[in-house]
Design a protein around this motif. Structure first.
Motif, mmCIF file in Angstrom:
data_model
loop_
_atom_site.group_PDB
_atom_site.id
_atom_site.type_symbol
_atom_site.label_atom_id
_atom_site.label_comp_id
_atom_site.label_asym_id
_atom_site.label_seq_id
_atom_site.Cartn_x
_atom_site.Cartn_y
_atom_site.Cartn_z
ATOM 1 N N PHE A 81 0.774 -1.234 0.000
ATOM 2 C CA PHE A 81 0.000 0.000 0.000
ATOM 3 C C PHE A 81 0.810 1.292 0.000
ATOM 4 O O PHE A 81 0.288 2.340 -0.356
ATOM 5 C CB PHE A 81 -0.926 0.052 1.220
ATOM 6 C CG PHE A 81 -1.988 -1.001 1.240
ATOM 7 C CD1 PHE A 81 -2.862 -1.166 0.182
ATOM 8 C CD2 PHE A 81 -2.117 -1.835 2.329
ATOM 9 C CE1 PHE A 81 -3.851 -2.125 0.205
ATOM 10 C CE2 PHE A 81 -3.103 -2.807 2.374
ATOM 11 C CZ PHE A 81 -3.974 -2.956 1.307
ATOM 12 N N PHE A 82 2.042 1.263 0.467
ATOM 13 C CA PHE A 82 2.762 2.510 0.713
ATOM 14 C C PHE A 82 4.058 2.647 -0.074
ATOM 15 O O PHE A 82 4.850 3.547 0.192
ATOM 16 C CB PHE A 82 3.077 2.648 2.209
ATOM 17 C CG PHE A 82 1.854 2.699 3.068
ATOM 18 C CD1 PHE A 82 1.182 3.893 3.280
ATOM 19 C CD2 PHE A 82 1.353 1.547 3.647
ATOM 20 C CE1 PHE A 82 0.035 3.937 4.063
ATOM 21 C CE2 PHE A 82 0.213 1.579 4.433
ATOM 22 C CZ PHE A 82 -0.443 2.775 4.641
ATOM 23 N N SER A 83 4.307 1.799 -1.041
ATOM 24 C CA SER A 83 5.587 1.808 -1.744
ATOM 25 C C SER A 83 5.799 3.057 -2.598
ATOM 26 O O SER A 83 6.906 3.286 -3.080
ATOM 27 C CB SER A 83 5.745 0.544 -2.596
ATOM 28 O OG SER A 83 4.710 0.469 -3.540
ATOM 29 N N GLU A 84 4.754 3.871 -2.774
ATOM 30 C CA GLU A 84 4.942 5.126 -3.500
ATOM 31 C C GLU A 84 5.784 6.115 -2.691
ATOM 32 O O GLU A 84 6.356 7.040 -3.241
ATOM 33 C CB GLU A 84 3.593 5.762 -3.889
ATOM 34 C CG GLU A 84 2.800 6.359 -2.744
ATOM 35 C CD GLU A 84 2.007 5.340 -1.934
ATOM 36 O OE1 GLU A 84 1.439 5.738 -0.893
ATOM 37 O OE2 GLU A 84 1.955 4.157 -2.315
ATOM 38 N N SER A 85 5.843 5.932 -1.387
ATOM 39 C CA SER A 85 6.721 6.763 -0.554
ATOM 40 C C SER A 85 7.957 5.944 -0.192
ATOM 41 O O SER A 85 7.945 4.713 -0.240
ATOM 42 C CB SER A 85 5.995 7.244 0.700
ATOM 43 O OG SER A 85 5.592 6.154 1.485
ATOM 44 N N THR A 86 9.017 6.632 0.179
ATOM 45 C CA THR A 86 10.232 5.923 0.565
ATOM 46 C C THR A 86 10.007 5.239 1.910
ATOM 47 O O THR A 86 9.106 5.625 2.672
ATOM 48 C CB THR A 86 11.439 6.873 0.683
ATOM 49 O OG1 THR A 86 11.206 7.768 1.779
ATOM 50 C CG2 THR A 86 11.667 7.650 -0.611
ATOM 51 N N VAL A 87 10.832 4.271 2.198
ATOM 52 C CA VAL A 87 10.747 3.585 3.496
ATOM 53 C C VAL A 87 10.956 4.594 4.616
ATOM 54 O O VAL A 87 10.258 4.567 5.634
ATOM 55 C CB VAL A 87 11.782 2.437 3.578
ATOM 56 C CG1 VAL A 87 11.816 1.836 4.969
ATOM 57 C CG2 VAL A 87 11.491 1.374 2.545
ATOM 58 N N GLU A 88 11.891 5.497 4.424
ATOM 59 C CA GLU A 88 12.177 6.511 5.442
ATOM 60 C C GLU A 88 10.962 7.399 5.697
ATOM 61 O O GLU A 88 10.639 7.704 6.857
ATOM 62 C CB GLU A 88 13.384 7.371 5.017
ATOM 63 C CG GLU A 88 14.706 6.646 4.994
ATOM 64 C CD GLU A 88 14.959 5.803 3.732
ATOM 65 O OE1 GLU A 88 15.994 5.131 3.670
ATOM 66 O OE2 GLU A 88 14.105 5.798 2.811
ATOM 67 N N ILE A 103 16.508 0.431 12.481
ATOM 68 C CA ILE A 103 16.204 -0.998 12.573
ATOM 69 C C ILE A 103 15.038 -1.346 11.641
ATOM 70 O O ILE A 103 15.122 -2.290 10.843
ATOM 71 C CB ILE A 103 15.848 -1.392 14.023
ATOM 72 C CG1 ILE A 103 17.042 -1.171 14.948
ATOM 73 C CG2 ILE A 103 15.373 -2.838 14.102
ATOM 74 C CD1 ILE A 103 16.706 -1.256 16.423
ATOM 75 N N LEU A 104 13.973 -0.579 11.735
ATOM 76 C CA LEU A 104 12.795 -0.859 10.914
ATOM 77 C C LEU A 104 13.028 -0.525 9.443
ATOM 78 O O LEU A 104 12.561 -1.251 8.559
ATOM 79 C CB LEU A 104 11.573 -0.134 11.461
ATOM 80 C CG LEU A 104 11.072 -0.685 12.798
ATOM 81 C CD1 LEU A 104 9.976 0.184 13.375
ATOM 82 C CD2 LEU A 104 10.582 -2.108 12.640
ATOM 83 N N ILE A 105 13.775 0.523 9.173
ATOM 84 C CA ILE A 105 14.094 0.868 7.782
ATOM 85 C C ILE A 105 14.888 -0.254 7.131
ATOM 86 O O ILE A 105 14.571 -0.687 6.020
ATOM 87 C CB ILE A 105 14.836 2.214 7.703
ATOM 88 C CG1 ILE A 105 13.870 3.365 8.009
ATOM 89 C CG2 ILE A 105 15.505 2.403 6.340
ATOM 90 C CD1 ILE A 105 14.532 4.715 8.210
ATOM 91 N N SER A 106 15.903 -0.754 7.817
ATOM 92 C CA SER A 106 16.704 -1.831 7.233
ATOM 93 C C SER A 106 15.873 -3.093 7.042
ATOM 94 O O SER A 106 16.013 -3.789 6.038
ATOM 95 C CB SER A 106 17.947 -2.122 8.083
ATOM 96 O OG SER A 106 17.595 -2.702 9.322
ATOM 97 N N TYR A 107 14.956 -3.370 7.980
ATOM 98 C CA TYR A 107 14.114 -4.551 7.835
ATOM 99 C C TYR A 107 13.150 -4.404 6.653
ATOM 100 O O TYR A 107 12.976 -5.334 5.865
ATOM 101 C CB TYR A 107 13.324 -4.851 9.110
ATOM 102 C CG TYR A 107 12.527 -6.123 8.954
ATOM 103 C CD1 TYR A 107 13.133 -7.362 9.092
ATOM 104 C CD2 TYR A 107 11.188 -6.087 8.593
ATOM 105 C CE1 TYR A 107 12.424 -8.531 8.901
ATOM 106 C CE2 TYR A 107 10.468 -7.250 8.401
ATOM 107 C CZ TYR A 107 11.089 -8.471 8.561
ATOM 108 O OH TYR A 107 10.388 -9.628 8.340
ATOM 109 N N LEU A 108 12.536 -3.246 6.521
ATOM 110 C CA LEU A 108 11.595 -3.057 5.413
ATOM 111 C C LEU A 108 12.302 -3.111 4.061
ATOM 112 O O LEU A 108 11.742 -3.599 3.079
ATOM 113 C CB LEU A 108 10.849 -1.733 5.556
ATOM 114 C CG LEU A 108 9.872 -1.633 6.725
ATOM 115 C CD1 LEU A 108 9.160 -0.292 6.714
ATOM 116 C CD2 LEU A 108 8.864 -2.755 6.718
ATOM 117 N N LYS A 109 13.537 -2.647 4.022
ATOM 118 C CA LYS A 109 14.284 -2.652 2.760
ATOM 119 C C LYS A 109 14.855 -4.029 2.419
ATOM 120 O O LYS A 109 14.813 -4.440 1.260
ATOM 121 C CB LYS A 109 15.436 -1.645 2.821
ATOM 122 C CG LYS A 109 15.000 -0.207 2.692
ATOM 123 C CD LYS A 109 16.207 0.708 2.706
ATOM 124 C CE LYS A 109 15.813 2.151 2.428
ATOM 125 N NZ LYS A 109 16.982 3.055 2.434
#
Length: 148
Positions: A81-88, A103-109
């Motif tokens: 749903f949110f991949s149009e925005s960056t993970v950050e 931690i969460l940014i690295s996991y999502l990426k």
């Protein structure tokens, strides 16, 4: 009442009640008290909720991830749903605690969580509490932004 009827009534009640509120999340947890498939659950919920359904079944012989299935669910919904925005941007919008953002940014990426800051032993309990709050913030953000 059999288990399928119970779950069907529970889901129908949830759908009926959530039409009155802005956002909501429902978790159903069971310990093999019944065997129900994703397809059966999808048939029980209406189309408007099907897109936001996250079904997770623990395998007996797999090593579990920390905070499973919540972290993997956040990753799944970010991609869906949110991949149009960056993970950050997504993590910022979720109001994640600053020391847990990386931690969460690295996991999502990557699917692998990594932390660069040293952990202060005397603050472990506080950090655990803040991490759980960050997970809840992400789930709340997802459920409030997407009518699933």
């Amino acid at each position: 009442m059999n288990h399928r009827t119970y779950i069907k009534n529970l889901l129908e009640s949830f759908v009926k009640d959530t039409r009155k509120v802005v956002s909501s999340t429902m978790f159903i947890k069971h310990y093999d008290t019944f065997n129900i498939t994703l397809e059966e659950i999808e048939n029980m919920v209406c189309d408007e909720y099907r897109a936001g359904l996250l079904y997770h079944r623990y395998a007996k012989n797999d090593i579990k991830e920390p905070y499973e299935p919540f972290i993997s669910g956040i990753r799944y919904f970010y991609r869906k749903f949110f991949s149009e925005s960056t993970v950050e941007e997504f993590i910022d919008d979720c109001n994640v605690y600053s020391l847990h953002k990386d931690i969460l940014i690295s996991y999502l990426k990557t699917g692998r969580a990594s932390r660069h800051e040293l952990l202060i032993i005397s603050e472990v309990e506080y950090e655990k509490k803040k991490f759980m709050q960050s997970i809840c913030n992400c789930l709340n953000y997802i459920s409030s932004r997407k009518k699933c």
